[in-house]
Design an enzyme around this catalytic site. Structure first.
Site, PDB file in Angstrom:
ATOM      1  N   ASP A  99       0.912  -1.145   0.048  1.00 47.98           N
ATOM      2  CA  ASP A  99      -0.039  -0.036   0.042  1.00 47.98           C
ATOM      3  C   ASP A  99       0.809   1.203   0.046  1.00 47.98           C
ATOM      4  O   ASP A  99       1.896   1.264   0.668  1.00 47.98           O
ATOM      5  CB  ASP A  99      -0.915   0.182   1.371  1.00 47.98           C
ATOM      6  CG  ASP A  99      -1.976  -1.034   0.963  1.00 47.98           C
ATOM      7  OD1 ASP A  99      -2.209  -1.593   0.169  1.00 47.98           O
ATOM      8  OD2 ASP A  99      -2.735  -1.015   2.187  1.00 47.98           O
ATOM      9  N   HIS A 156       4.838  -7.551  -0.193  1.00 51.09           N
ATOM     10  CA  HIS A 156       4.447  -8.824  -0.923  1.00 51.09           C
ATOM     11  C   HIS A 156       5.126  -8.828  -2.389  1.00 51.09           C
ATOM     12  O   HIS A 156       5.646  -7.852  -2.698  1.00 51.09           O
ATOM     13  CB  HIS A 156       3.010  -8.933  -0.984  1.00 51.09           C
ATOM     14  CG  HIS A 156       2.524  -9.060   0.318  1.00 51.09           C
ATOM     15  ND1 HIS A 156       1.727 -10.384   0.882  1.00 51.09           N
ATOM     16  CD2 HIS A 156       2.193  -8.085   1.377  1.00 51.09           C
ATOM     17  CE1 HIS A 156       1.257  -9.915   1.855  1.00 51.09           C
ATOM     18  NE2 HIS A 156       1.351  -8.819   2.347  1.00 51.09           N
ATOM     19  N   SER A 261       8.301   3.680   5.049  1.00 52.83           N
ATOM     20  CA  SER A 261       9.435   3.909   4.285  1.00 52.83           C
ATOM     21  C   SER A 261       9.142   3.729   2.859  1.00 52.83           C
ATOM     22  O   SER A 261       7.823   3.959   2.238  1.00 52.83           O
ATOM     23  CB  SER A 261      10.689   2.817   4.584  1.00 52.83           C
ATOM     24  OG  SER A 261      11.555   3.387   4.054  1.00 52.83           O
TER      25      SER A 261
END
Length: 295
Positions: A99, A156, A261
Site C-alpha cells: 500500500d 509482498h 518507508s
C-alpha cells in the site's frame, strides 16, 4: 521523464536542512525500544493515538482492538484480514508490492533514476557500487513507492520469483516523506537499504527496501531482521546455492518495515511495461496492477 511532484518550498527546504545534523541511527534505536514496550497502558495509548492521528482503517486488520496487540510494533506491522486486498489476475501482470503512493516510476535513463525535479541518483550508488549488478538494469524500468505511517507495512511479491541474493547497504536515515524527496539530493541512494535480487520468469528483478528515520529495522521472511546495527560496509547473503527452496509466489509476503518507508522496484531493459495511467502521487493498494511483463 517522470514528474508531477511539487516544487520544494522554503519551509520544506528548512525542514529538510534540519534533518542533516540529527543522529539518525541513535534516534531510530530509541524508537525501536519505544515501539516494543509491552506495558498495556503505554502500548494501548500509543496504538490508540496513532490510529486516530493517521486515520488508520482498523476494519481491514485481522486484529482490531489495541489490547489485542502485544506492543506498538505488532500494531504497526499488523496483518490484514483475508480478502481485503486482491492481486490483479494474469501471469504477465506486475502488481504493487505494498500500500502506498507512487513517488516516481518510469524509464531508467542509462544508469540514472529520477527522484524529483533537480534530483536523481545512479544505479551503481543505489546498489552499493556493485557495477556488475547495476549493468543489468541500464535503460530499464523503475518504480518507487512511498509508504506513509497510515499504510499497511508488510511487503509482498509483485510477481513470482526465486530469491538469490540479499544485499545490506548501510547509510543515513533521512525521512523519505515528500518534503525530503524533493530537497535531499540522491536520497534513496544515501539511506540504509536492503536489496533483494530475484530470478523471475522474465529475468532478474530487484526489490529494494529503503530505510528512513525512525525505521529502526527491516525484515525479510527468510532472515528476520536484516539491518545490522552500526554496519559500516556492504554485506551480502548469497542464496543461489541454498538448500531450502527460496521460491515465493506472487502475492506472498516477503518482508516488512518496522516503520514507514519506501520500496524501489528495478526491471531490466525491454522486459516490462509500466502502467502509463500511474504517475507521481497516484495512490496504490497492495495488488493493484503497476505494469505487465513483455511476452
Amino acid at each position: 521523464m517522470p514528474e508531477n511532484q511539487p516544487e520544494p518550498n522554503l519551509i520544506n527546504k528548512i525542514k529538510a536542512a534540519l534533518t542533516y545534523p540529527l543522529p539518525h541511527h541513535f534516534l531510530s534505536h530509541i524508537v525501536y525500544q519505544f515501539m516494543r514496550i509491552k506495558n498495556p497502558q503505554v502500548k494501548d495509548l500509543q496504538i490508540t493515538m496513532m490510529a486516530k492521528a493517521f486515520n488508520i482503517n482498523l476494519s481491514e486488520s485481522k486484529l482490531k482492538a489495541p489490547d489485542a496487540f502485544p506492543d506498538f510494533n505488532s500494531f504497526f506491522t499488523r496483518e490484514l484480514r483475508e480478502g481485503v486486498r486482491k492481486f490483479e489476475d494474469g501471469e504477465a501482470m506486475l502488481c504493487s508490492p505494498v500500500d502506498g503512493k507512487v513517488s516516481q516510476m518510469g524509464d531508467i535513463d542509462g544508469s540514472s533514476i529520477f527522484q524529483a525535479k533537480g534530483h536523481s541518483f545512479t544505479l551503481q550508488k543505489l546498489l552499493g557500487d556493485d557495477q556488475v549488478l547495476a549493468s543489468n538494469y541500464l535503460n530499464g524500468k523503475f518504480a518507487t513507492i512511498y509508504l506513509s505511517p497510515r499504510d499497511y507495512h508488510r511487503i509482498h511479491m509483485p510477481c513470482s520469483g526465486k530469491l538469490k541474493r540479499i544485499i545490506h547497504i548501510p547509510g543515513r536515515l533521512f525521512s523519505v516523506a515528500p518534503y525530503t524527496v524533493t530537497t535531499v539530493p540522491g536520497l534513496f541512494a544515501r539511506n540504509e537499504r536492503v536489496a533483494c535480487v530475484f530470478d523471475t520468469e522474465f529475468g532478474e528483478m530487484i526489490m529494494i527496501l529503503v530505510g528512513a528515520i525512525f525505521v529502526s529495522s527491516m525484515d525479510t521472511v527468510w532472515t528476520g531482521t536484516i539491518t545490522p546495527p552500526g554496519a559500516k560496509k556492504v554485506t551480502e547473503i548469497d542464496l543461489s546455492n541454498a538448500q531450502r527452496s527460496l521460491d515465493i509466489e506472487k502475492g506472498e509476503e516477503m518482508g516488512r518495515f518496522n516503520m514507514g518507508s519506501t520500496v524501489i522496484l528495478l526491471f531490466p531493459k525491454d522486459k516490462v511495461t509500466l502502467n502509463d495511467r500511474l504517475s507521481a502521487g497516484s495512490t496504490l493498494r497492495l495488488g493493484n496492477g503497476i505494469g505487465r511483463v513483455i511476452v
